[in-house]
Design a protein around this motif. Structure first.
Motif, mmCIF file in Angstrom:
data_model
loop_
_atom_site.group_PDB
_atom_site.id
_atom_site.type_symbol
_atom_site.label_atom_id
_atom_site.label_comp_id
_atom_site.label_asym_id
_atom_site.label_seq_id
_atom_site.Cartn_x
_atom_site.Cartn_y
_atom_site.Cartn_z
ATOM 1 N N ASN A 1 0.812 -1.294 -0.258
ATOM 2 C CA ASN A 1 -0.003 0.026 0.035
ATOM 3 C C ASN A 1 0.792 1.166 0.042
ATOM 4 O O ASN A 1 0.849 2.161 0.935
ATOM 5 C CB ASN A 1 -0.838 -0.039 1.413
ATOM 6 C CG ASN A 1 -2.357 0.520 0.862
ATOM 7 O OD1 ASN A 1 -2.684 0.884 -0.257
ATOM 8 N ND2 ASN A 1 -2.958 1.177 2.156
ATOM 9 N N GLU B 1 2.101 5.078 -1.549
ATOM 10 C CA GLU B 1 1.464 6.328 -2.013
ATOM 11 C C GLU B 1 0.732 6.247 -3.225
ATOM 12 O O GLU B 1 -0.321 6.591 -3.245
ATOM 13 C CB GLU B 1 2.257 7.215 -1.816
ATOM 14 C CG GLU B 1 2.758 7.767 -0.196
ATOM 15 C CD GLU B 1 1.512 7.997 0.611
ATOM 16 O OE1 GLU B 1 0.578 8.685 0.212
ATOM 17 O OE2 GLU B 1 1.471 7.559 1.631
ATOM 18 N N LYS C 1 -2.111 3.732 -3.094
ATOM 19 C CA LYS C 1 -3.245 4.396 -2.375
ATOM 20 C C LYS C 1 -3.842 5.529 -3.246
ATOM 21 O O LYS C 1 -5.215 5.488 -3.327
ATOM 22 C CB LYS C 1 -2.728 5.001 -1.163
ATOM 23 C CG LYS C 1 -2.274 4.064 0.132
ATOM 24 C CD LYS C 1 -1.708 5.025 1.083
ATOM 25 C CE LYS C 1 -1.309 4.218 2.221
ATOM 26 N NZ LYS C 1 -0.859 5.131 3.454
ATOM 27 N N SER D 1 -7.844 4.959 -4.620
ATOM 28 C CA SER D 1 -8.493 6.322 -4.095
ATOM 29 C C SER D 1 -9.405 6.570 -5.267
ATOM 30 O O SER D 1 -10.568 6.895 -5.195
ATOM 31 C CB SER D 1 -7.852 7.421 -3.677
ATOM 32 O OG SER D 1 -8.760 8.336 -3.502
#
Length: 490
Positions: A403, A405, A408, A412
């Motif tokens: 996970n 950045e 992520k 998202s």
């Protein structure tokens, strides 16, 4: 910046090796610019490395200080044929050891393409079509750009002499290009990438037979010549003991049979050779491990992507998303005004990644990295892959998607785009006018930057049918209806 060399020009002999060494010696001693040797691991660049070492040894015998470094740069495409990659790594290590043992000022450099430019990311992520003679995008991304980056770091002012193994007898076109780039009154050639640099081709007048004769006289403590010859022999589909020297174009200068000196080495997925890769065939028939598996994937991908535009290509461009119109050849071209095809369809790339990962499992060696998969997923998401399929495929093949950045961020965007697609776009009365994937593409782009979607091209179902009909007929088809873009409905 050019350097005249009348003395060497007038003192050339019929001895090719002496001539090559004299040229290198002259520019090593009289030109302040460092020498930079392009080393691919093939026969020609290997021969150049030997000539450079022989020249330096001659200077040592004459008690002439070796005050200038000689750089040997290899551009590793990360997609080389397996046996060549093994040979290449062994050769680079051997050259380093040889330089240290013999106190030679050789600096060995290996450069790699950036992750975003690798063959895997370009073919499976961006959707670039297989390279061709008129669209040879792979050379710049895999070889030239990495070398350029390192060159700019080593020589900020661009002042160096690039020593290359190009020879006139490789082809008529190459011979003509060498002559065109020759600088009158010197042995140098114009370097069309760096105005302060020059090219030097010490073996430009050598034949293939000259190259192999030179290599066979060498010892294997610098490069394993026996293994190199075996590679060329096997790639030609012949037994090394039966191979003979060949000149340009495969013409045997000994007994009329096709020899082994014209084998190709490079990416195992090379599509410049079009339908079939004879080097892969030769290596497979010679019993190299797993070459049949590489060949199976290569041929499968080639056949998959060589269908017509309407079956393989997309009118959508996930980078600029503008609609480009075909204008090559002017208005007289039957294709003039047609929508230009963009990358390969997303589904083709999904199937290809799945199959490549299956190949990696069979090989039990790395042919695609996690970093590449993340970049591929990022590009797929921009094209509407809201389920993050690349990550799903990767996990099934034992990749751990940490996970980070970047991960992520992708997750998202995917979550928000799925919500927007499901609760907003699908409830609009116009949603049935657009393909599901087009709506998903729009959702991603809208979530990422709603201000930019107005200038992007999201074709309706009817418009895409029209575009593919044009591609199938290979001519522009006039229509009266003006198609609307998705953004006009919002």
């Amino acid at each position: 910046m050019m350097y005249e060399n009348p003395n060497i020009i007038n003192s050339l002999t019929n001895d090719n090796l002496t001539t090559a060494k004299d040229l290198l010696k002259h520019y090593y001693l009289s030109d302040e610019r460092p020498l930079c040797v392009s080393f691919s691991g093939g026969k020609d660049s290997t021969s150049v490395v030997y000539v450079v070492c022989e020249m330096l040894h001659d200077l040592q015998k004459e008690n002439i200080p070796l005050n200038k470094k000689v750089y040997i740069i290899n551009s590793n495409t990360l997609a080389e044929l397996p046996p060549l990659l093994e040979h290449l790594h062994a050769s680079l290590d051997s050259i380093k050891s040889y330089a240290f043992d013999h106190d030679l000022p050789l600096i060995v450099e290996e450069v790699f393409p950036e992750d975003k430019d690798t063959l895997n990311v370009q073919l499976l992520g961006v959707g670039m079509p297989p390279p061709s003679g008129t669209f040879r995008w792979c050379t710049d991304k895999l070889k030239v750009n990495p070398i350029d980056k390192r060159i700019r770091s080593l020589f900020p002012r661009g002042e160096f002499i690039s020593v290359i193994g190009t020879r006139k007898d490789e082809s008529f076109s190459r011979s003509a290009r060498i002559e065109k780039l020759s600088v009158k009154g010197t042995n140098l050639k114009i370097n069309d990438r760096y105005p302060n640099a020059s090219n030097l081709m010490p073996i430009e007048d050598w034949t293939t037979k000259d190259v192999w004769e030179h290599l066979f006289k060498q010892k294997n403590d610098l490069v394993n010549i026996d293994f190199l010859w075996q590679l060329y022999s096997d790639a030609s589909g012949k037994d090394a003991s039966e191979c003979s020297f060949v000149a340009a174009g495969g013409k045997d200068i000994d007994d009329g049979k096709l020899g082994c000196g014209v084998s190709r080495f490079g990416c195992w997925q090379c599509y410049m050779v079009r339908d079939t890769d004879k080097s892969l065939d030769g290596l497979m028939n010679s019993g190299y491990n797993n070459v049949d598996l590489y060949k199976e994937y290569r041929d499968w991908y080639w056949n998959l992507t060589q269908q017509s535009w309407e079956k393989t290509r997309d009118p959508y461009n996930h980078r600029t998303q503008v609609r480009d119109l075909y204008n090559k050849g002017g208005e007289e071209s039957p294709k003039f005004g047609m929508t230009m095809p963009k990358g390969l369809k997303l589904q083709i790339r999904k199937n290809s990644l799945k199959r490549l990962l299956e190949l990696q499992d069979k090989l039990d060696e790395e042919i695609i990295t996690l970093d590449e998969i993340i970049l591929i997923q990022e590009r797929w998401l921009n094209e509407g892959d809201l389920q993050l399929t690349a990550f799903t495929h990767a996990r099934k093949h034992n990749f751990k998607i940490l996970n980070t950045e970047k991960v992520k961020e992708l997750r998202s965007v995917a979550i928000n785009a799925r919500e927007y697609y499901k609760h907003e776009l699908l409830r609009k009365p116009f949603s049935n006018k657009f393909a599901v994937l087009t709506l998903k593409r729009f959702a991603v782009q809208y979530i990422k930057d709603p201000k930019k979607v107005e200038k992007k091209f999201f074709p309706s179902k009817e418009e895409e049918r029209h575009i593919r009909k044009e591609w199938k007929k290979q001519t522009k088809i006039e229509v009266n209806k003006k198609y609307n873009l998705l953004i006009t409905y919002l």
